[in-house]
Design a protein around this motif. Structure first.
Motif, mmCIF file in Angstrom:
data_model
loop_
_atom_site.group_PDB
_atom_site.id
_atom_site.type_symbol
_atom_site.label_atom_id
_atom_site.label_comp_id
_atom_site.label_asym_id
_atom_site.label_seq_id
_atom_site.Cartn_x
_atom_site.Cartn_y
_atom_site.Cartn_z
ATOM 1 N N ASN A 24 39.494 35.412 43.974
ATOM 2 C CA ASN A 24 38.178 34.819 44.201
ATOM 3 C C ASN A 24 37.175 35.325 43.187
ATOM 4 N N ALA A 25 37.265 36.604 42.836
ATOM 5 C CA ALA A 25 36.344 37.162 41.853
ATOM 6 C C ALA A 25 36.557 36.514 40.495
ATOM 7 N N TYR A 26 37.814 36.352 40.100
ATOM 8 C CA TYR A 26 38.095 35.710 38.813
ATOM 9 C C TYR A 26 37.676 34.242 38.846
ATOM 10 N N GLY A 27 37.936 33.576 39.949
ATOM 11 C CA GLY A 27 37.525 32.183 40.091
ATOM 12 C C GLY A 27 36.017 32.037 40.007
ATOM 13 N N ALA A 28 35.298 32.967 40.636
ATOM 14 C CA ALA A 28 33.836 32.944 40.579
ATOM 15 C C ALA A 28 33.347 33.218 39.162
ATOM 16 N N LEU A 29 34.039 34.092 38.453
ATOM 17 C CA LEU A 29 33.680 34.392 37.067
ATOM 18 C C LEU A 29 33.811 33.140 36.202
ATOM 19 N N ILE A 30 34.939 32.465 36.315
ATOM 20 C CA ILE A 30 35.168 31.255 35.519
ATOM 21 C C ILE A 30 34.179 30.169 35.917
ATOM 22 N N ALA A 54 43.697 32.636 36.129
ATOM 23 C CA ALA A 54 43.678 33.157 37.498
ATOM 24 C C ALA A 54 43.406 34.652 37.554
ATOM 25 N N ALA A 55 43.831 35.389 36.550
ATOM 26 C CA ALA A 55 43.617 36.842 36.542
ATOM 27 C C ALA A 55 42.801 37.268 35.329
ATOM 28 N N ALA A 56 41.943 36.384 34.846
ATOM 29 C CA ALA A 56 41.204 36.688 33.615
ATOM 30 C C ALA A 56 39.866 37.348 33.912
ATOM 31 N N ASP A 57 39.657 38.512 33.296
ATOM 32 C CA ASP A 57 38.327 39.101 33.284
ATOM 33 C C ASP A 57 37.591 38.483 32.093
ATOM 34 N N VAL A 172 31.661 36.010 25.785
ATOM 35 C CA VAL A 172 31.413 37.179 24.942
ATOM 36 C C VAL A 172 29.984 37.691 25.118
ATOM 37 N N ASP A 173 29.046 36.786 25.346
ATOM 38 C CA ASP A 173 27.666 37.204 25.552
ATOM 39 C C ASP A 173 27.549 38.190 26.722
ATOM 40 N N ARG A 174 28.363 38.006 27.727
ATOM 41 C CA ARG A 174 28.354 38.918 28.871
ATOM 42 C C ARG A 174 29.052 40.241 28.564
ATOM 43 N N LEU A 175 29.878 40.255 27.528
ATOM 44 C CA LEU A 175 30.607 41.473 27.177
ATOM 45 C C LEU A 175 29.792 42.407 26.258
ATOM 46 N N ILE A 176 28.827 41.850 25.575
ATOM 47 C CA ILE A 176 28.038 42.645 24.634
ATOM 48 C C ILE A 176 26.936 43.360 25.418
ATOM 49 N N PRO A 177 26.867 44.681 25.297
ATOM 50 C CA PRO A 177 25.836 45.429 26.010
ATOM 51 C C PRO A 177 24.431 44.991 25.569
ATOM 52 N N LYS A 178 23.565 44.810 26.523
ATOM 53 C CA LYS A 178 22.181 44.443 26.242
ATOM 54 C C LYS A 178 21.359 45.705 26.005
ATOM 55 N N LYS A 179 20.472 45.614 25.044
ATOM 56 C CA LYS A 179 19.640 46.791 24.748
ATOM 57 C C LYS A 179 18.369 46.792 25.519
#
Length: 179
Positions: A24-30, A54-57, A172-179
């Motif tokens: 469910n978490a992965y589904g919500a992410l996608i 299905a199992a993608a972060d 990728v935008d979510r993976l880059i740390p925000k300053k």
């Protein structure tokens, strides 16, 4: 004996709950990424329905979007080679040959984007993705320059590449740390 079954049932229930919540978490992410995209239906049909999703972060989702885009580019290159011999107009032939070159370059840069993403070098990955996408834009715009404006015979393929690029950038935008 009852204690053994009770313990086994508890472990099974815990594992099942974790697995379901994880999916469910992965589904919500996608779904969250797809809701941000310009074409929710396309995003969900291509990325959301991919069994690897299905199992993608976020990291794996970025890699998956590149893989799907690579397949799309390869399919388009095959389509170009099928269309080109049937074109009679020399201008259309020249434009499509340029598209073939642009798509080849896009594919090369996409491979570099995948490599950079794999190494979590996300800014490099974004740069390579930008170059790849810009090559497809060049192809697309080539049918609007240097002569009569025409619709590219691979117009729909160009649009798919643009949408896949957007999905990658949203992840990728979510993976880059925000300053």
């Amino acid at each position: 004996m009852a204690s053994f079954f009770s313990c086994t049932a508890t472990i099974f229930l815990a594992i099942s709950t974790f697995s379901i919540n994880g999916c469910n978490a992965y589904g919500a992410l996608i779904e969250g990424i797809c809701k941000q995209s310009q074409d929710y239906k396309y995003c969900m049909s291509v990325v959301g329905n991919d069994p690897r999703a299905a199992a993608a972060d976020l990291h794996r989702l970025a890699l998956l979007s590149i893989q799907v885009m690579a397949i799309q580019i390869q399919d388009t290159l095959h389509q170009i080679s099928r269309i080109h011999p049937n074109l009679k107009d020399p201008l259309a032939q020249r434009r499509l040959r340029q598209c073939e070159s642009d798509y080849d370059e896009a594919y090369t840069n996409l491979q570099s984007s995948f490599s950079s993403t794999s190494k979590t070098a996300y800014m490099d990955a974004i740069n390579f993705m930008g170059i790849a996408t810009n090559k497809v834009i060049d192809c697309h715009n080539g049918f609007r320059r240097n002569g009569p404006i025409a619709t590219s015979p691979i117009d729909a393929d160009d649009m798919k590449v643009f949408k896949l690029s957007e999905i990658f950038l949203l992840a990728v935008d979510r993976l880059i740390p925000k300053k």
